[in-house]
Design an enzyme around this catalytic site. Structure first.
Site, PDB file in Angstrom:
ATOM      1  N   GLY A  34       0.392  -7.513   5.477  1.00  0.00           N
ATOM      2  CA  GLY A  34       0.369  -8.045   6.831  1.00  0.00           C
ATOM      3  C   GLY A  34      -1.008  -8.328   7.386  1.00  0.00           C
ATOM      4  O   GLY A  34      -1.167  -8.445   8.597  1.00  0.00           O
ATOM      5  N   SER A  85     -11.108   9.156 -11.712  1.00  0.00           N
ATOM      6  CA  SER A  85      -9.931   9.873 -11.236  1.00  0.00           C
ATOM      7  C   SER A  85      -8.889  10.099 -12.327  1.00  0.00           C
ATOM      8  O   SER A  85      -7.864  10.708 -12.090  1.00  0.00           O
ATOM      9  CB  SER A  85      -9.297   9.139 -10.064  1.00  0.00           C
ATOM     10  OG  SER A  85      -8.692   7.970 -10.509  1.00  0.00           O
ATOM     11  N   LYS A 125      -1.958   5.839  -3.954  1.00  0.00           N
ATOM     12  CA  LYS A 125      -1.449   6.485  -5.160  1.00  0.00           C
ATOM     13  C   LYS A 125      -0.115   7.177  -4.880  1.00  0.00           C
ATOM     14  O   LYS A 125       0.817   7.104  -5.678  1.00  0.00           O
ATOM     15  CB  LYS A 125      -2.467   7.492  -5.690  1.00  0.00           C
ATOM     16  CG  LYS A 125      -3.707   6.831  -6.280  1.00  0.00           C
ATOM     17  CD  LYS A 125      -4.738   7.874  -6.677  1.00  0.00           C
ATOM     18  CE  LYS A 125      -5.961   7.211  -7.304  1.00  0.00           C
ATOM     19  NZ  LYS A 125      -7.015   8.190  -7.603  1.00  0.00           N
ATOM     20  N   GLY A 127      -6.665  -4.183   2.263  1.00  0.00           N
ATOM     21  CA  GLY A 127      -5.428  -3.647   1.721  1.00  0.00           C
ATOM     22  C   GLY A 127      -4.853  -4.575   0.675  1.00  0.00           C
ATOM     23  O   GLY A 127      -5.310  -5.698   0.515  1.00  0.00           O
ATOM     24  N   PRO A 128      -3.841  -4.098  -0.033  1.00  0.00           N
ATOM     25  CA  PRO A 128      -3.210  -4.902  -1.081  1.00  0.00           C
ATOM     26  C   PRO A 128      -2.507  -6.130  -0.493  1.00  0.00           C
ATOM     27  O   PRO A 128      -2.324  -6.203   0.727  1.00  0.00           O
ATOM     28  CB  PRO A 128      -2.200  -3.951  -1.715  1.00  0.00           C
ATOM     29  CG  PRO A 128      -2.271  -2.675  -0.981  1.00  0.00           C
ATOM     30  CD  PRO A 128      -3.251  -2.772   0.104  1.00  0.00           C
ATOM     31  N   PRO A 129      -2.094  -7.080  -1.339  1.00  0.00           N
ATOM     32  CA  PRO A 129      -1.419  -8.276  -0.848  1.00  0.00           C
ATOM     33  C   PRO A 129      -0.104  -7.933  -0.148  1.00  0.00           C
ATOM     34  O   PRO A 129       0.578  -6.991  -0.534  1.00  0.00           O
ATOM     35  CB  PRO A 129      -1.134  -9.076  -2.116  1.00  0.00           C
ATOM     36  CG  PRO A 129      -1.997  -8.509  -3.175  1.00  0.00           C
ATOM     37  CD  PRO A 129      -2.277  -7.096  -2.797  1.00  0.00           C
ATOM     38  N   GLY A 130       0.219  -8.711   0.870  1.00  0.00           N
ATOM     39  CA  GLY A 130       1.531  -8.606   1.492  1.00  0.00           C
ATOM     40  C   GLY A 130       1.720  -7.441   2.444  1.00  0.00           C
ATOM     41  O   GLY A 130       2.842  -7.088   2.776  1.00  0.00           O
TER      42      GLY A 130
HETATM   43  N1  LIG Z   1       4.339  -4.232   9.317  1.00  0.00           N
HETATM   44  C1  LIG Z   1       4.929  -5.436   9.184  1.00  0.00           C
HETATM   45  N2  LIG Z   1       5.882  -5.815  10.034  1.00  0.00           N
HETATM   46  C2  LIG Z   1       6.484  -7.012   9.923  1.00  0.00           C
HETATM   47  N3  LIG Z   1       6.215  -7.908   8.979  1.00  0.00           N
HETATM   48  C3  LIG Z   1       5.256  -7.599   8.089  1.00  0.00           C
HETATM   49  C4  LIG Z   1       4.569  -6.354   8.155  1.00  0.00           C
HETATM   50  N4  LIG Z   1       3.674  -6.327   7.138  1.00  0.00           N
HETATM   51  C5  LIG Z   1       3.797  -7.498   6.485  1.00  0.00           C
HETATM   52  N5  LIG Z   1       4.743  -8.273   7.054  1.00  0.00           N
HETATM   53  C6  LIG Z   1       5.157  -9.611   6.631  1.00  0.00           C
HETATM   54  O1  LIG Z   1       4.947  -9.753   5.245  1.00  0.00           O
HETATM   55  C7  LIG Z   1       4.526 -11.054   4.920  1.00  0.00           C
HETATM   56  C8  LIG Z   1       3.259 -11.030   4.128  1.00  0.00           C
HETATM   57  O2  LIG Z   1       2.195 -10.619   4.946  1.00  0.00           O
HETATM   58  P1  LIG Z   1       0.749 -11.269   4.927  1.00  0.00           P
HETATM   59  O3  LIG Z   1       0.186 -11.198   6.282  1.00  0.00           O
HETATM   60  O4  LIG Z   1       0.767 -12.603   4.281  1.00  0.00           O
HETATM   61  O5  LIG Z   1       0.029 -10.244   3.981  1.00  0.00           O
HETATM   62  P2  LIG Z   1      -1.473 -10.207   3.497  1.00  0.00           P
HETATM   63  O6  LIG Z   1      -2.246 -11.197   4.299  1.00  0.00           O
HETATM   64  O7  LIG Z   1      -1.872  -8.786   3.772  1.00  0.00           O
HETATM   65  O8  LIG Z   1      -1.449 -10.479   2.042  1.00  0.00           O
HETATM   66  C9  LIG Z   1       4.404 -11.792   6.229  1.00  0.00           C
HETATM   67  O9  LIG Z   1       5.549 -12.544   6.420  1.00  0.00           O
HETATM   68  C10 LIG Z   1       4.294 -10.682   7.231  1.00  0.00           C
HETATM   69  O10 LIG Z   1       4.753 -11.076   8.492  1.00  0.00           O
END
Ligand SMILES: Nc1ncnc2c1ncn2[C@@H]1O[C@H](COP(=O)(O)OP(=O)(O)O)[C@@H](O)[C@H]1O
Ligand SMILES: [Mg+2]
Lengths: 137, 796
Positions: B378, B697, B740, B373-376
């Site tokens: 979780g 696409s 999308k 999945g994309p960054p951020g």
């Molecule tokens: N569904 C979620 N519930 C609570 N916090 C989340 C959720 N998704 C992401 N976060 C929070 O967002 C931040 C970034 O997530 P991270 O795990 O570093 O993302 P990734 O590894 O996918 O790039 C973290 O602090 C994470 O706890």
């Protein structure tokens, strides 16, 4: 030498451009550079049927200040360019390199070191490096 | 005499008195080229004078930066003779110089102090040193510097490359010393050190320190994994330092390198038989080797690795399904499907364990989980939760940019500075043999000339082989079968296929605004409050304000920037409270700006589509969905060319061809004059620069843009589309629908045209979002045109 005199300001003729005193070397300068203290003049190397020619851009150097060393596979030109300016000059811009210079040119094949000749003319140094005449060996 | 070295020293002629240019905050090293700004009037006069002559000066750093103008007592005694290479006088009278350091000089006496300083100088060139020791320490400086640079995004890459290319260690010392962002006093100290050897050793010291500080800083800032404590880190660095000193023959302890102590540690470390045998052999060798030889340090480092690895230390508890569920829910909002799958996975593991089915030959392998999945979104934090749920340690390595097999599997021990690979390093950091081990960015794994890291990784992940994983450095087997490996990636398209085969993909596509709001409210804000030492009643943020942050300051599929923005908010509030300017702060939508500055993002659609020929497409990228604005224009031209701009990929070009053929062949039914394309050039442009423009696409979007351009009917502004088109105008399904749709919603789109074949993908879209959006499933291009284009405008 020919002159053209134009009684407009540059910026009026070339709209949108400002005259820069010098190019903008500051814009492209990487933050740190390490370099040998000698500067390197620009040079061309080209091949003629019987010789290689090394042409070096070296204006303002007196001929007896130029040292040419000929190796089997390389030519090294060394020397120094001295700056002379009138005692009451005040610089607004300077980018010509003075002081010691050194140029190394690798040669594509062996040359006849004994028949090397060089001329200095119009600010260019021209060294002619005859190829070894294999038929005479 | 052909073997002349090209970097041979030139004999410089320096006069025995030089004008002194005092500088602040910089130290010029010999051979360094640096810009200098000259503003003091006496210095300007100095420069004016030397420019007429030999252009030589001595640059000396001010001991006392406040002194202006600096007198003899405000200056250090050692400086660098320099030549002025370039000069430029600016409008305000100051002078910009580019100068080059030539040679170190020592000030003997000041012969003039007015109008500027002139001093007699002694030349103090550093002696040239060569030899194995110098080379070894030079190598260490290069390596450490490269590592340091990887942590400093604002130092340009060329610097790193330059340092690799320099042969002369004196130049290495000068470049590294110039480039390091360290205090001027330290730089001056480096300049004053006499031999190159001591300079380099001092640089090793400084670099070790800077790296440690930065790594530690990073760790604290991101609070990702539990790794080394500070004490452990210092211990580790000291060990490395000692190893280096040993190699340089500087070791002091005359005893046999602490062999007795190591033996005791070895007894406690509980090594498996094979490893124990190897360690004993090395220990015997250590006792025979003189402490001053480079061998000694290497053996010692090896043994220290051996005794410090968690050969048999495990923490895993039995997994309790309810507890695991609770932990996952505590840390993450929603993600129900993923959590279910994780729990299933854990219970299968547990069952296998209880029934003794772990022998890999007997049962099919369980797959490795891979979060995509994309960054951020979780991915990392899910891994951390899994570790918590299982009572295990969590370790993480990033595979981004790893293109050397040795980075996974370790270097041969015979190298100076050899180390185990990243797998073993991480296990040592984690201190247990059964951590949850996250392999980040498997999609960015490189392939280089030094073996294939993917093959090494396959071995690490394969339960049939990883019980006896042999790191090249350790040269004995380490049992990885107790580790729980989890991978993460932004996309599966670049994961090496053999690895992908071993994985089970769990997809996290991103969150809707509503979900983000919930995540911020229930998770992020509470964590940030805690991290900034704020109590819950001291900072409250209402929903409207959080939405304002999401819309105005972030544009992302995940919540990383949202998290950052909330951190900024907390930091600012914490400051106000600490300075007693306020007791508590309630943030509402209209004050967000005062904390975060003007918003960075606006809804982008409406203003883009203001004329015929522009259509909004939806694209998939590894960082989430994106809007794609496609522009088409038709203008007179002799050659009937199709011009494509915006560096489109090949597939995109084909789509453009298909789009043009289709519109041409259907001109009549589209209400276009059949001769509309005669003697016309067609231009299609995809303006947005950042996204990969490949993939079929965009076909529907291109066709729509083109149709809009030739008919003069603009495309509806709040509408976006995706879909592949065949030459006959049939619409085929495409990938990435959820991403999308989320992106479209983020950007304020209301209607989405998509292929009929993609309708089942809409199940994944959250209910709330489905209610806000109108989906138009289509089969043919004719339907698209009908829905997408505004009615023809009457021309007046
Ligand atoms: N569904 C979620 N519930 C609570 N916090 C989340 C959720 N998704 C992401 N976060 C929070 O967002 C931040 C970034 O997530 P991270 O795990 O570093 O993302 P990734 O590894 O996918 O790039 C973290 O602090 C994470 O706890
Ligand atoms: Mg991550």
């Amino acid at each position: 030498m020919r002159y053209r005199r134009i009684s407009y300001r540059f910026s009026e003729v070339m709209t949108g451009t400002r005259v820069r005193l010098l190019g903008d070397p500051w814009a492209v300068l990487p933050r740190m550079v390490i370099a040998r203290p000698q500067w390197r003049p620009a040079a061309d190397l080209y091949e003629m049927p019987d010789a290689f020619i090394v042409k070096v851009e070296l204006p303002g150097v007196s001929e007896d200040q130029i040292d040419i060393t000929v190796y089997e596979d390389a030519l090294v030109v060394e020397g120094a360019r001295h700056c002379e300016s009138p005692g009451n000059a005040r610089y607004h811009g300077a980018e010509i390199r003075y002081g010691p210079f050194r140029l190394e040119v690798a040669l594509p094949s062996a040359i006849d070191r004994d028949r090397v000749t060089a001329r200095y003319e119009g600010g260019f140094l021209c060294a002619s490096l005859p190829k070894i005449d294999r038929s005479r060996l | 005499m052909t073997a002349e070295r090209s970097d041979e020293d030139v004999e410089l002629t320096l006069p025995n008195a030089l004008p002194i240019l005092p500088v602040r905050g910089m130290v010029l090293f010999p051979m360094a080229v640096a810009p200098v700004l000259v503003g003091q009037s006496r210095s300007i006069q100095l420069i004016d004078d030397v420019m007429k002559g030999n252009r030589l000066i001595a640059v000396v750093c001010q001991k006392n930066p406040q002194a202006a103008p600096a007198g003899p007592d405000d200056l250090y005694r050692v400086g660098t003779a320099a030549m002025i290479l370039q000069l430029r006088r600016s409008g305000d009278g100051t002078i910009q110089l580019i100068i080059q350091g030539l040679e170190r000089v020592r000030i003997r006496d000041f012969s003039q102090t007015d109008p500027y300083l002139i001093a007699t100088i002694d030349r103090a060139k550093e002696p040239d040193e060569t030899g194995i020791e110098i080379e070894a320490v030079g190598r260490s400086v290069r390596d450490l510097f490269r590592r340091f640079l990887s942590m400093m995004p604002d130092i340009p890459d060329e610097v790193g490359r330059a340092v690799e290319l320099l042969e002369d260690v004196r130049q290495v010392a000068a470049l590294v010393a110039s480039a390091l962002p360290i205090e001027t006093a330290v730089k001056q100290e480096l300049l004053e050190l006499d031999s190159v050897g001591t300079k380099l050793r001092r640089l090793v010291d400084i670099l070790q320190h800077e790296i440690a500080v930065r790594e530690l800083g990073k760790k604290i800032a991101t609070e990702t994994e539990e790794t080394m404590t500070k004490a452990q880190r210092e211990f580790y660095l000291r060990e490395q330092m000692r190893a280096i000193q040993k190699e340089l023959g500087e070791g002091e302890d005359g005893e046999r390198g602490g062999a007795r102590e190591l033996r005791e540690q070895l007894d406690r470390a509980n090594l498996p038989t094979e490893a124990r045998r190897e360690a004993e052999r090395e220990l015997a060798r250590l006792e025979r080797t003189p402490a001053a030889s480079p061998e000694h340090g290497m053996i010692r480092t090896y043994l220290e690795w051996m005794v410090n690895l968690p050969w048999n230390r495990v923490t895993g508890e039995t997994i309790d399904g309810d507890r695991a569920r609770k932990v996952l829910d505590e840390d993450h909002h929603d993600l129900e499907k993923i959590k279910d799958r994780i729990l299933e996975y854990l219970s299968v593991r547990k069952l296998r364990h209880e029934r003794g089915l772990e022998k890999p030959e007997e049962v099919p392998h369980e797959p490795i989980l891979c979060f995509i999945g994309p960054p951020g979104v979780g991915k990392t934090s899910l891994g951390q939760s899994i570790a918590r749920a299982m009572g295990r340690r969590f370790v993480r390595i990033s595979l981004g940019g790893v293109h050397d097999e040795a980075e996974i599997r370790g270097h041969r021990r015979t190298y100076i500075g050899a180390m185990p690979g990243r797998i073993i390093q991480a296990l040592r950091r984690g201190e247990t043999a059964d951590p949850v081990f996250m392999l980040d960015e498997v999609d960015k794994l490189g392939v280089g000339i030094h073996g294939d890291p993917a093959a090494a990784l396959l071995e690490v992940l394969d339960p049939a082989q990883n019980m006896t994983f042999v790191d090249t450095y350790l040269n004995v087997a380490f049992d990885l079968s107790r580790v729980l490996f989890i991978c993460t990636a932004n996309t599966e398209t670049t994961i090496p296929p053999p690895l992908l085969d071993r994985m089970e993909i769990l997809r996290l596509s991103g969150y809707t605004e509503e979900e983000k709001l919930q995540i911020a409210r229930r998770f992020l804000l509470a964590r940030q409050l805690g991290a900034h030492g704020l109590r819950e009643d001291e900072l409250t943020v209402n929903d409207a304000a959080i939405r304002g942050v999401i819309r105005g300051y972030t544009r992302e599929a995940g919540v990383r920037n949202l998290d950052r923005a909330l951190a900024t908010l907390c930091r600012k509030v914490a400051r106000e409270i600490a300075e007693h300017r306020r007791d508590r702060v309630a943030v509402e939508a209209d004050v967000v700006e005062t904390f975060l500055g003007p918003p960075k993002h606006f809804s982008e659609t409406a203003e883009r589509i203001d004329r015929p020929g522009v259509a909004t497409g939806l694209a998939w990228t590894p960082t989430g969905g994106e809007l794609l604005f496609i522009e088409a224009a038709v203008y007179p031209g002799k050659q009937n060319r199709l011009i494509l701009t915006g560096s489109l990929g090949d597939v995109m070009r084909e789509s453009a061809q298909a789009a043009l053929s289709f519109v041409r062949s259907r001109a009549e039914s589209l209400g276009v004059d059949p001769t509309a394309f005669d003697d016309k050039d067609v231009h299609i442009h995809v303006p947005s620069g950042a996204i990969p423009k490949d993939g079929p696409s965009a076909g529907v979007t291109m066709t729509t843009a083109l149709a809009s351009a030739v008919t003069g009917r603009p495309v509806r502004a709040d509408l976006a589309m995706t879909g592949e088109i065949t030459l006959r105008g049939k619409i085929l399904p495409v990938g990435g629908i959820k991403e999308k749709v989320l992106a479209a919603h983020r950007a304020g789109i209301h209607t989405i045209i998509l292929p009929k074949g993609n309708v089942r993908d809409l199940d994944e879209i959250p209910e709330s979002l489905r209610r806000e959006l109108e989906f138009v499933p289509v089969d043919t291009m004719a339907e698209v045109i009908q829905r997408a284009l505004e009615p023809a405008r009457m021309t007046v």
